[in-house]
Motif scaffolding. Structure first.
Motif, short mmCIF file in Angstrom:
data_model
loop_
_atom_site.label_atom_id
_atom_site.label_comp_id
_atom_site.label_asym_id
_atom_site.label_seq_id
_atom_site.Cartn_x
_atom_site.Cartn_y
_atom_site.Cartn_z
N PRO A 116 54.19 34.07 8.52
CA PRO A 116 54.32 34.45 7.10
C PRO A 116 53.20 33.87 6.25
O PRO A 116 52.71 32.77 6.51
CB PRO A 116 55.68 33.84 6.71
N LYS A 117 52.83 34.63 5.23
CA LYS A 117 51.74 34.20 4.34
C LYS A 117 52.02 32.82 3.75
O LYS A 117 51.10 31.99 3.62
CB LYS A 117 51.54 35.21 3.22
N GLU A 118 53.26 32.55 3.39
CA GLU A 118 53.61 31.26 2.81
C GLU A 118 53.25 30.11 3.75
O GLU A 118 52.67 29.10 3.34
CB GLU A 118 55.11 31.23 2.50
N ALA A 119 53.59 30.28 5.04
CA ALA A 119 53.29 29.25 6.03
C ALA A 119 51.79 29.17 6.29
O ALA A 119 51.22 28.08 6.38
CB ALA A 119 54.03 29.54 7.33
N ARG A 120 51.16 30.32 6.40
CA ARG A 120 49.72 30.36 6.66
C ARG A 120 48.95 29.64 5.55
O ARG A 120 48.07 28.81 5.82
CB ARG A 120 49.25 31.82 6.75
N ASP A 121 49.27 29.97 4.31
CA ASP A 121 48.55 29.38 3.18
C ASP A 121 48.74 27.86 3.12
O ASP A 121 47.80 27.11 2.87
CB ASP A 121 49.00 30.02 1.87
N GLU A 122 49.96 27.41 3.34
CA GLU A 122 50.24 25.98 3.27
C GLU A 122 49.52 25.22 4.39
O GLU A 122 48.97 24.13 4.17
CB GLU A 122 51.74 25.73 3.35
N ILE A 123 49.48 25.80 5.58
CA ILE A 123 48.76 25.18 6.70
C ILE A 123 47.28 25.04 6.38
O ILE A 123 46.67 23.99 6.61
CB ILE A 123 48.98 26.01 7.98
N LEU A 124 46.70 26.08 5.81
CA LEU A 124 45.27 26.03 5.47
C LEU A 124 45.01 25.02 4.34
O LEU A 124 43.99 24.32 4.35
CB LEU A 124 44.77 27.42 5.07
N LYS A 125 45.92 24.92 3.40
CA LYS A 125 45.77 23.93 2.32
C LYS A 125 45.79 22.51 2.88
O LYS A 125 45.01 21.65 2.44
CB LYS A 125 46.88 24.11 1.29
N ILE A 126 46.68 22.27 3.82
CA ILE A 126 46.77 20.94 4.44
C ILE A 126 45.46 20.61 5.14
O ILE A 126 44.93 19.50 5.02
CB ILE A 126 47.95 20.91 5.45
#
Length: 353
Positions: A116-126
Motif C-alpha cells: 500500500p502507498k501508505e506503507a511505501r511512503d512511510e518506509i521511504l521517509k524512514i
C-alpha cells in the motif's frame, strides 16, 4: 495446453500446499558487503510479507522458475503491520557509512495492491532520515513503473539514489513468452526504462535489469549466448546496472517438475564464468552475478572440488568488477562436452527442419 493454463494449475496446487506462516515468520533481513554506485559498501536486505506477485496471482500463473508466491502470507497484512515489521528488521542492523538498503516484497514494490502507498511512503521517509544510507533498491514489474509513482518515491528521497530493478530475464521475447511465461515483452521493459531515463535530470534514479541464466528448454550453449545477448541489449537501451540470476530449482515450479523428471539441470558454474568473461569484456555498465545456490543439488554446479572456490572468486569479482581468475579442474572437460553436445544437437535439429 497453453503455458499459462499449465502455470495456473501449478500455482493453484502450490498455494494449496503452502504452510500457514505468520507475517513475522515470513519477514527476514540480513547484511553483507556489496557494490554501490560509489564503490564497495554495506548492504541491508529486507524481505517484507506482502500478498505476492500480481502476475503469479493472475490467471497467467506467473513465471516458470519463481516460487515467491509461497513466501507470501495467507492473511492480509495492514500498512501499519508492514511499517512495524520494517522498523523491527532495520533495528537489527548497524547502518554503516556507505550503505544500500534492498527491499524485496515477493513481487512489485511499486504495485500499491501489493504494498500500500501508505506503507511505501512511510518506509521511504524512514530511510531518507538515515544519513549513512546512499541507495534504496526495490523491484517492480514494468507495468507498475509510471512517472507519477516514480516522482512520488523520489520526492521522498531527495538525497538518495533510488534504483528500480526489473526482471527482464532475457532480451528474447520468445524466451520470455514460451520458456518463462513472463507476461511482458521488450517494448514494455523499454517503456519503463525510458520513464526512468527521462526523470534522471530531476532525480537520483537508476535502473537495473535482472537477467535469468538458463530457463527451461534451454541448452547450456543457448543459455550462455542468451545471457550475453541480453546484457548487450540492456546496456543498449540505457539500463544502468545488470544482475544475473543463474537458475536455482525452487519448489512448486514448472522448472522443479522438469528437473525431477530429468528434463532440466541448472547451469554449470563454468557457464557462469564464461558469461562473466564475455559480458565484462563487452559491456561497460556494472554487472553482478548472483551466487545463491551455487554448489547445491538444486543450484549451479561444477564439482565438489571447485564449487566453493569458484563461488568465492565470483563474489570477489562482483565487488571489484573483474574477471575471476580461472584454474584447472577435471570437471571442465565434462562441461565442454556438454556445451559441444548441445551445439551439435541444435545444428542437427536445424538441418532436419
Amino acid at each position: 495446453m497453453q503455458i499459462q493454463d499449465l502455470m495456473s494449475d501449478i500455482r493453484r496446487n502450490a498455494i494449496k500446499r503452502m504452510d500457514k506462516k505468520s507475517p513475522a515468520e515470513l519477514s527476514a533481513s540480513w547484511s553483507s558487503e556489496d557494490l554501490l554506485h560509489s564503490g564497495i559498501g554495506n548492504a541491508i536486505f529486507i524481505i517484507l510479507p506482502t500478498p505476492g506477485c500480481a502476475h503469479a496471482l493472475s490467471e497467467s500463473g506467473g513465471c516458470t522458475m519463481c516460487s515467491y508466491i509461497a513466501d507470501s502470507p495467507l492473511e492480509n497484512v495492514s500498512s501499519s503491520q508492514l511499517i512495524d515489521i520494517f522498523k523491527n528488521l532495520m533495528e537489527k542492523h548497524e547502518i554503516k557509512p556507505k550503505t544500500v538498503v534492498k527491499i524485496f516484497v515477493s513481487g512489485s514494490f511499486l504495485n500499491e495492491k501489493e504494498l500500500p502507498k501508505e506503507a511505501r511512503d512511510e518506509i521511504l521517509k524512514i530511510l531518507n532520515k538515515e544519513e549513512n544510507i546512499e541507495e534504496i533498491v526495490v523491484e517492480s514489474r514494468p507495468e507498475f513503473v509510471t512517472e507519477e509513482i516514480i516522482k512520488n518515491c523520489c520526492d521522498l528521497l531527495p538525497d538518495k539514489i533510488f534504483e528500480i530493478s526489473i526482471g527482464l530475464e532475457s532480451s528474447s521475447d520468445y524466451i520470455k513468452e514460451y520458456k518463462i511465461n513472463k507476461g511482458f515483452l521488450n517494448e514494455d521493459f523499454k517503456r519503463a526504462i525510458n520513464i526512468i531515463k527521462n526523470l534522471k535530470s530531476n532525480y537520483k534514479i537508476t535502473s537495473k535489469a535482472y537477467l535469468f541464466v538458463k530457463p527451461i528448454l534451454t541448452s547450456e550453449k543457448e543459455a550462455i549466448e542468451d545471457a550475453v545477448a541480453s546484457a548487450k541489449y540492456a546496456e543498449k537501451i540505457g539500463v544502468d546496472r545488470i544482475s544475473f540470476c543463474p537458475a536455482t530449482i525452487h519448489k512448486g515450479t514448472l522448472m522443479e517438475i522438469l528437473w525431477r523428471r530429468g528434463s532440466y539441470q541448472p547451469p554449470w558454474i563454468w557457464s557462469i564464468l564464461e558469461i562473466i568473461k564475455k559480458v565484462r569484456s563487452e559491456v561497460k555498465i556494472p554487472v553482478i552475478m548472483d551466487t545463491s545456490g551455487f554448489g547445491t543439488r538444486r543450484g549451479p554446479f561444477n564439482c565438489k572440488k571447485c564449487n566453493k572456490k569458484f563461488k568465492n572468486l565470483i563474489i570477489e569479482s562482483n565487488l571489484k568488477q573483474t574477471i575471476p581468475e580461472e584454474f584447472k579442474c577435471e570437471c571442465k572437460d565434462k562441461w565442454i562436452a556438454d556445451v559441444e553436445f548441445s551445439n551439435i544437437t541444435r545444428s542437427t535439429t536445424a538441418l532436419k527442419n
